[in-house]
Design a protein around this motif. Structure first.
Motif, mmCIF file in Angstrom:
data_model
loop_
_atom_site.group_PDB
_atom_site.id
_atom_site.type_symbol
_atom_site.label_atom_id
_atom_site.label_comp_id
_atom_site.label_asym_id
_atom_site.label_seq_id
_atom_site.Cartn_x
_atom_site.Cartn_y
_atom_site.Cartn_z
ATOM 1 N N GLY A 158 0.684 -1.247 -0.045
ATOM 2 C CA GLY A 158 0.008 -0.063 0.179
ATOM 3 C C GLY A 158 0.642 1.105 0.168
ATOM 4 N N LEU A 159 0.283 2.206 0.673
ATOM 5 C CA LEU A 159 1.117 3.638 0.688
ATOM 6 C C LEU A 159 2.049 3.618 1.634
ATOM 7 N N LYS A 160 3.295 4.309 1.579
ATOM 8 C CA LYS A 160 3.972 4.652 2.515
ATOM 9 C C LYS A 160 3.664 5.990 3.422
ATOM 10 N N PRO A 161 4.139 6.265 4.434
ATOM 11 C CA PRO A 161 3.912 7.628 5.231
ATOM 12 C C PRO A 161 4.228 8.650 4.280
ATOM 13 N N VAL A 179 0.253 6.205 -9.785
ATOM 14 C CA VAL A 179 0.809 5.009 -10.733
ATOM 15 C C VAL A 179 1.780 4.105 -10.072
ATOM 16 N N ILE A 180 1.443 2.932 -10.087
ATOM 17 C CA ILE A 180 2.107 1.775 -9.483
ATOM 18 C C ILE A 180 3.247 1.566 -10.567
ATOM 19 N N ALA A 181 4.415 1.669 -10.053
ATOM 20 C CA ALA A 181 5.695 1.381 -10.862
ATOM 21 C C ALA A 181 6.101 -0.028 -11.117
ATOM 22 N N LYS A 182 6.653 -0.322 -12.128
ATOM 23 C CA LYS A 182 7.488 -1.721 -12.326
ATOM 24 C C LYS A 182 6.436 -2.632 -11.833
ATOM 25 N N SER A 183 5.227 -2.673 -12.505
ATOM 26 C CA SER A 183 4.184 -3.661 -12.250
ATOM 27 C C SER A 183 4.414 -5.081 -12.584
ATOM 28 N N ASP A 184 5.538 -5.302 -13.388
ATOM 29 C CA ASP A 184 5.995 -6.660 -13.937
ATOM 30 C C ASP A 184 6.677 -7.488 -12.514
ATOM 31 N N THR A 185 6.769 -6.805 -11.652
ATOM 32 C CA THR A 185 7.508 -7.432 -10.440
ATOM 33 C C THR A 185 6.486 -8.199 -9.818
ATOM 34 N N LEU A 186 4.842 -7.995 -10.032
ATOM 35 C CA LEU A 186 3.959 -8.494 -9.316
ATOM 36 C C LEU A 186 3.062 -9.593 -10.285
ATOM 37 N N VAL A 187 2.571 -10.480 -9.725
ATOM 38 C CA VAL A 187 1.715 -11.291 -10.356
ATOM 39 C C VAL A 187 0.187 -10.617 -10.528
ATOM 40 N N LYS A 188 -0.678 -11.125 -11.145
ATOM 41 C CA LYS A 188 -1.870 -10.421 -11.541
ATOM 42 C C LYS A 188 -2.775 -10.555 -10.039
ATOM 43 N N SER A 189 -2.853 -11.494 -9.135
ATOM 44 C CA SER A 189 -3.636 -11.195 -7.930
ATOM 45 C C SER A 189 -2.910 -10.211 -7.080
ATOM 46 N N GLU A 190 -1.710 -10.399 -6.951
ATOM 47 C CA GLU A 190 -0.934 -9.399 -6.181
ATOM 48 C C GLU A 190 -1.012 -7.853 -6.601
ATOM 49 N N LEU A 191 -1.155 -7.891 -7.962
ATOM 50 C CA LEU A 191 -1.375 -6.550 -8.425
ATOM 51 C C LEU A 191 -2.771 -6.007 -8.287
ATOM 52 N N ASN A 193 -4.659 -6.570 -5.581
ATOM 53 C CA ASN A 193 -4.821 -6.508 -4.451
ATOM 54 C C ASN A 193 -4.189 -5.017 -3.855
ATOM 55 N N LEU A 194 -2.925 -4.817 -4.454
ATOM 56 C CA LEU A 194 -2.392 -3.461 -4.195
ATOM 57 C C LEU A 194 -3.166 -2.453 -4.742
ATOM 58 N N LYS A 195 -3.949 -2.598 -5.920
ATOM 59 C CA LYS A 195 -4.544 -1.621 -6.359
ATOM 60 C C LYS A 195 -5.948 -1.138 -5.312
ATOM 61 N N LYS A 196 -6.492 -2.347 -4.929
ATOM 62 C CA LYS A 196 -7.490 -2.102 -3.987
ATOM 63 C C LYS A 196 -7.015 -1.432 -2.835
ATOM 64 N N GLN A 197 -5.901 -1.859 -2.105
ATOM 65 C CA GLN A 197 -5.201 -1.296 -0.943
ATOM 66 C C GLN A 197 -4.865 0.136 -1.088
ATOM 67 N N VAL A 198 -4.360 0.784 -2.195
ATOM 68 C CA VAL A 198 -4.030 1.759 -2.755
ATOM 69 C C VAL A 198 -5.420 2.877 -2.669
ATOM 70 N N LEU A 199 -6.290 2.575 -3.205
ATOM 71 C CA LEU A 199 -7.583 3.286 -3.227
ATOM 72 C C LEU A 199 -8.353 3.326 -1.876
ATOM 73 N N GLU A 200 -8.358 2.218 -1.072
ATOM 74 C CA GLU A 200 -9.004 2.289 0.310
ATOM 75 C C GLU A 200 -8.114 3.162 1.184
ATOM 76 N N GLU A 201 -6.569 3.357 0.936
ATOM 77 C CA GLU A 201 -5.856 4.246 1.686
ATOM 78 C C GLU A 201 -6.107 5.862 1.275
ATOM 79 N N PRO A 235 -5.381 2.768 -9.636
ATOM 80 C CA PRO A 235 -4.078 3.409 -10.136
ATOM 81 C C PRO A 235 -3.527 2.549 -11.293
ATOM 82 N N PHE A 236 -2.938 3.333 -11.991
ATOM 83 C CA PHE A 236 -2.424 2.688 -13.287
ATOM 84 C C PHE A 236 -1.047 1.653 -12.848
ATOM 85 N N ALA A 237 -1.217 0.775 -13.365
ATOM 86 C CA ALA A 237 0.188 -0.309 -13.084
ATOM 87 C C ALA A 237 0.822 -0.179 -14.591
#
Length: 379
Positions: A158-161, A179-191, A193-201, A235-237
């Motif tokens: 998610g987001l850092k302080p 923008v989520i950078a270097k999204s090729d380091t994540l699999v689709k399910s992780e990506l 979840n990260l998008k959802k976490q960012v929007l919630e925060e 957010p755009f991956a």
């Protein structure tokens, strides 16, 4: 005379006034003048900001950049680097200014490291306000930041302080696009979840990001579907790459890995195409939101505070930032004071003239007796 007068040929149909040609006039004038756009990129080093910008606009912007060493990153402060390039495509000219922020989040103590960025945004608003208040406003250069790509690390949960602190400091000054950078380091399910976490925060911290405008009812179905997909992609991956690879007799831009190739312009693999489509198709809306909301808020605050502004002269060294601030009245405030003085002077003159005229009118009237009888005539 042997010459005959040439008859003016009206190419339009009878009863056609020609108002429908107005958009063509605006188009020709806009193409001749060209367009201006300022994009800011903010994020920690190593997230691929420079590579993504090169991939988006297919032009070299950071040719003369010198990368700092690891020791220099520890102590260096945030710098503001603005690069301007002229891009032309099919006769349409775009003057693109990319504002980079090297050093953001690199130091061990990153507290208030976004201060110079906030001051830069305010300085551009102040500069535009000064130019808009000047006597000659024909050639105003719009250097206001119209859009800010904020790069989020893919390795965090998610987001850092520092992400929250920066976006809360500027979300009412500039259009933020996460923008989520270097999204090729994540699999689709992780990506996902990260998008959802960012929007919630973002919602939790009440951070307002740029939202695409709703489509009108008369828009075609294809455009509505495109806007719907762009909204869902936030957010755009993204993945950036400058390499041209040949895969199955087809040249693509992507990254080569031992397990295969990642194509950055494939919407099924990343949101690079969607980010570029959002930026290009909504560039005018980004400028309008900057003008009608962010700049008007800044201008209203200045007017409410009496028009007092700060002129910032920035001189930097390797250890600290030295700021010299001189308080002065804006040009518009001085003009308003002068006009008020002139109006007061005119009002005083009018009051004196009215009093003099009333005095003369009273002197011209004959004095009447107390009992109301007319004055007697002398024989």
């Amino acid at each position: 005379m042997g010459t005959e007068a040439r008859q003016f040929a009206n190419p339009e149909l009878p009863g056609y006034l020609g108002f429908a040609n107005l958009p063509n006039q605006v188009h020709r004038k806009s193409v001749k003048k060209g367009f201006e756009f300022t994009l800011m990129v903010v994020g920690e080093s190593g997230l691929g900001k420079s590579t993504l910008i090169k991939s988006l606009f297919q032009t070299e912007i950071y040719a003369d950049r010198i990368l700092p060493t690891a020791e220099e990153k520890v102590t260096r402060t945030v710098k503001i680097e603005a690069k301007t390039v002229d891009i032309e495509e099919r006769g349409v000219k775009l003057r693109l200014t990319v504002v980079d922020t090297p050093g953001f989040g690199d130091a061990i103590n990153s507290e208030n490291c976004y201060g110079p960025i906030v001051e830069y945004i305010d300085e551009q608003f102040e500069k535009y306000l000064q130019d808009e208040s000047a006597l000659n406003r024909r050639h105003i250069i719009d250097s206001r930041v119209h859009c800010c790509f904020y790069f989020i690390s893919p390795i965090g949960h998610g987001l850092k302080p520092i992400d929250v602190a920066f976006m809360k400091a500027v979300h009412h000054k500039v259009n933020i696009v996460p923008v989520i950078a270097k999204s090729d380091t994540l699999v689709k399910s992780e990506l996902m979840n990260l998008k959802k976490q960012v929007l919630e925060e973002l919602e939790k911290h009440q951070i307002q990001i740029y939202t695409l405008p709703d489509c009108d009812d008369d828009e075609d179905a294809e455009y509505k579907e495109q806007c719907s997909q762009l909204k869902e992609a936030v957010p755009f991956a993204v993945i950036g790459s400058e390499s041209i690879l040949e895969v199955r007799s087809r040249k693509i831009r992507g990254r080569q890995y031992p397990w295969g190739v990642v194509e950055i312009e494939n919407p099924d693999q990343c949101d690079f195409v969607k980010l570029r489509m959002m930026l290009i198709t909504h560039m005018q809306d980004l400028q309008e939101v900057t003008q009608e909301i962010h700049y008007e808020n800044f201008r209203s605050e200045k007017m409410a505070s009496g028009g007092v502004t700060r002129k910032i002269n920035r001189s930097r060294n390797t250890t600290s930032d030295v700021y010299e601030r001189d308080e002065m009245l804006t040009e518009k405030e001085r003009q308003l004071c002068e006009k008020e003085a002139e109006l007061k002077k005119m009002q005083d003159m009018i009051s004196k003239m009215q009093a003099e005229m009333q005095k003369q009118a009273n002197a011209a009237q004959p004095a009447e007796h107390v009992n109301g009888a007319p004055p007697s005539e002398e024989s």
